[in-house]
Design an enzyme around this catalytic site. Sequence first.
Site, PDB file in Angstrom:
ATOM      1  N   HIS A 168     -19.705  40.208  20.718  1.00 35.24           N
ATOM      2  CA  HIS A 168     -20.593  40.311  21.555  1.00 35.24           C
ATOM      3  C   HIS A 168     -21.727  40.849  21.506  1.00 35.24           C
ATOM      4  CE1 HIS A 168     -16.715  43.649  22.326  1.00 35.24           C
ATOM      5  NE2 HIS A 168     -16.950  42.601  23.504  1.00 35.24           N
ATOM      6  N   GLY A 169     -22.489  40.019  22.452  1.00 31.94           N
ATOM      7  CA  GLY A 169     -23.657  39.532  23.117  1.00 31.94           C
ATOM      8  C   GLY A 169     -24.299  38.940  22.668  1.00 31.94           C
ATOM      9  N   HIS A 202     -12.074  38.127  23.266  1.00 31.85           N
ATOM     10  CA  HIS A 202     -12.979  38.930  23.983  1.00 31.85           C
ATOM     11  C   HIS A 202     -14.777  37.989  23.130  1.00 31.85           C
ATOM     12  CE1 HIS A 202     -12.516  42.508  26.266  1.00 31.85           C
ATOM     13  NE2 HIS A 202     -10.711  42.353  25.747  1.00 31.85           N
ATOM     14  N   GLY A 203     -15.283  38.491  23.825  1.00 33.00           N
ATOM     15  CA  GLY A 203     -17.013  37.650  22.488  1.00 33.00           C
ATOM     16  C   GLY A 203     -17.018  36.445  22.982  1.00 33.00           C
ATOM     17  N   ASP A 256     -12.607  46.254  32.323  1.00 27.61           N
ATOM     18  CA  ASP A 256     -12.754  45.219  30.901  1.00 27.61           C
ATOM     19  C   ASP A 256     -13.488  47.194  30.002  1.00 27.61           C
ATOM     20  OD1 ASP A 256     -14.153  43.794  29.106  1.00 27.61           O
ATOM     21  OD2 ASP A 256     -16.158  43.724  29.504  1.00 27.61           O
ATOM     22  N   ASP A 287     -19.479  36.531  29.359  1.00 33.46           N
ATOM     23  CA  ASP A 287     -20.600  38.008  29.996  1.00 33.46           C
ATOM     24  C   ASP A 287     -21.800  38.067  29.869  1.00 33.46           C
ATOM     25  OD1 ASP A 287     -22.224  39.793  31.519  1.00 33.46           O
ATOM     26  OD2 ASP A 287     -20.974  41.135  30.163  1.00 33.46           O
ATOM     27  N   SER A 288     -22.491  37.489  28.504  1.00 34.54           N
ATOM     28  CA  SER A 288     -23.193  37.015  28.256  1.00 34.54           C
ATOM     29  C   SER A 288     -24.409  35.668  28.578  1.00 34.54           C
ATOM     30  CB  SER A 288     -23.748  37.667  26.412  1.00 34.54           C
ATOM     31  OG  SER A 288     -23.386  38.813  25.941  1.00 34.54           O
TER      32      SER A 288
HETATM   33  P1  13P Z   1     -20.308  38.644  25.334  1.00 36.57           P
HETATM   34  O1  13P Z   1     -20.923  38.785  25.063  1.00 36.57           O
HETATM   35  O2  13P Z   1     -19.611  37.454  24.373  1.00 36.57           O
HETATM   36  O3  13P Z   1     -19.612  37.435  26.896  1.00 36.57           O
HETATM   37  O4  13P Z   1     -18.503  38.626  25.738  1.00 36.57           O
HETATM   38  C1  13P Z   1     -18.086  39.373  26.376  1.00 36.57           C
HETATM   39  C2  13P Z   1     -17.107  40.542  27.247  1.00 36.57           C
HETATM   40  O5  13P Z   1     -16.009  40.348  26.363  1.00 36.57           O
HETATM   41  C3  13P Z   1     -16.568  40.949  27.740  1.00 36.57           C
HETATM   42  O6  13P Z   1     -15.773  41.326  27.306  1.00 36.57           O
HETATM   43  O1  G3H Z   2     -18.253  44.019  26.373  1.00 35.09           O
HETATM   44  C1  G3H Z   2     -18.522  44.021  27.411  1.00 35.09           C
HETATM   45  C2  G3H Z   2     -19.147  43.385  28.312  1.00 35.09           C
HETATM   46  O2  G3H Z   2     -20.436  42.512  28.006  1.00 35.09           O
HETATM   47  C3  G3H Z   2     -20.061  44.440  29.202  1.00 35.09           C
HETATM   48  O3  G3H Z   2     -21.338  44.572  28.983  1.00 35.09           O
HETATM   49  O4  G3H Z   2     -21.306  47.266  29.124  1.00 35.09           O
HETATM   50  O5  G3H Z   2     -22.704  45.845  28.834  1.00 35.09           O
HETATM   51  O6  G3H Z   2     -22.051  46.403  31.384  1.00 35.09           O
HETATM   52  P1  G3H Z   2     -21.940  46.247  29.702  1.00 35.09           P
HETATM   53 ZN    ZN Z   3     -15.769  42.424  25.576  1.00 36.94          ZN
END
Ligand code: 13P
Ligand code: G3H
Ligand code: ZN
Length: 331
Positions: free
Chosen positions: A189-190, A232-233, A93, A277-278
């Site tokens: 993201h986040g 993403h995000g 990623d 991820d978040s």
């Molecule tokens: P989120 O922070 O919205 O979960 O996005 C994760 C992501 O894009 C990882 O590459």
């Molecule tokens: O896009 C980023 C992902 O949420 C991964 O986050 O770099 O904190 O592992 P990280």
């Molecule tokens: Zn991402």
Amino acid sequence: MVSYKDLGLVNTREMFKKAIEGGYAIPAFNFNNMEQMQAIISACVECSSPVILQVSSGARKYANQTLLRYMAQGAVEYAKELGKNIPIVLHLDHGNSFELCKNCIDMGFSSVMIDGSHLPYDENVALTKQVVDYAHQFDVTVEGELGVLAGVEDEVSSEVAHYTRPEEVVDFVTKTGVDSLAISIGTSHGANKFKPEQCTRNEEGILLPPPLRFDILEAIEEQLPGFPIVLHGSSSVPQEYVKIINTHGGALKDAVGIPEEQLRKAAKSAVCKINIDSDGRLAMTAMVRKVFVDNPAEFDPRKYLGPARDELKKLYMHKCENVLGSAGRVE
Ligand code: 13P
Ligand code: G3H
Ligand code: ZN
């Protein structure tokens, strides 16, 4: 040099083709530890979903790259043991250099992202092409990115985010040879994807974010018919988790994500990979905080990581079944 094929992993090619034809998206879940891996695999086996396991640079630093790779290899066996040989991709990623992508390919990743989105266009093309030329020798698939996502994690303010320009996508894909393209249409993201002033509030005071730019997505699809698009995000930042966190000693302010309704709509289009991820971080944190407050004498990690893992599994199944539509797609 280890080939992902010997580890029982697959690349994204076939998976994305089926997802576009079937009008659903593959979940791309990040993992950094054993509990996340267990939750991802057990959820996807139980609901018969293909899955992409994502490893960020941060995850590699945190958990050790070799351990993570063996965990992915273990995931293939774990899935079989649970009763279903689901297709599993091991994906880098946000790779930020050729060397990092090469290193991952050499140690058994089946897919890599080279994120040159912050570079000037020509440099993004050159770097992405360099990764594709290497990766394709080993049948590893590559995700590139055009357009910049804003987000707290990137230390980029929302104002400087720029959407993907549909007029650039054909040139980028043709020159680089990428297998999929991450685009910027308003996700970020986040857990704080938008500033309160960008949102409206409903009667309960819940922040409602600005809608995604589906007009840009449609223009991109017109330029690249049937080409795999990545979002993403895409966490939705469930408010029930934010509430549990904040009523159990946490301090999350103005946390807001992408409404599920919009992700459901995106999943039916050429968007065939959705990164989350978040939301997993929020689910785990909510459960760990709850155990600590409810049972202050508890000190066995299994007693707080176990409930966190159970909640994660529930969350991932919900994503596959009710948001991405990937559940039930594996025979
Ligand atoms: P989120 O922070 O919205 O979960 O996005 C994760 C992501 O894009 C990882 O590459
Ligand atoms: O896009 C980023 C992902 O949420 C991964 O986050 O770099 O904190 O592992 P990280
Ligand atoms: Zn991402």
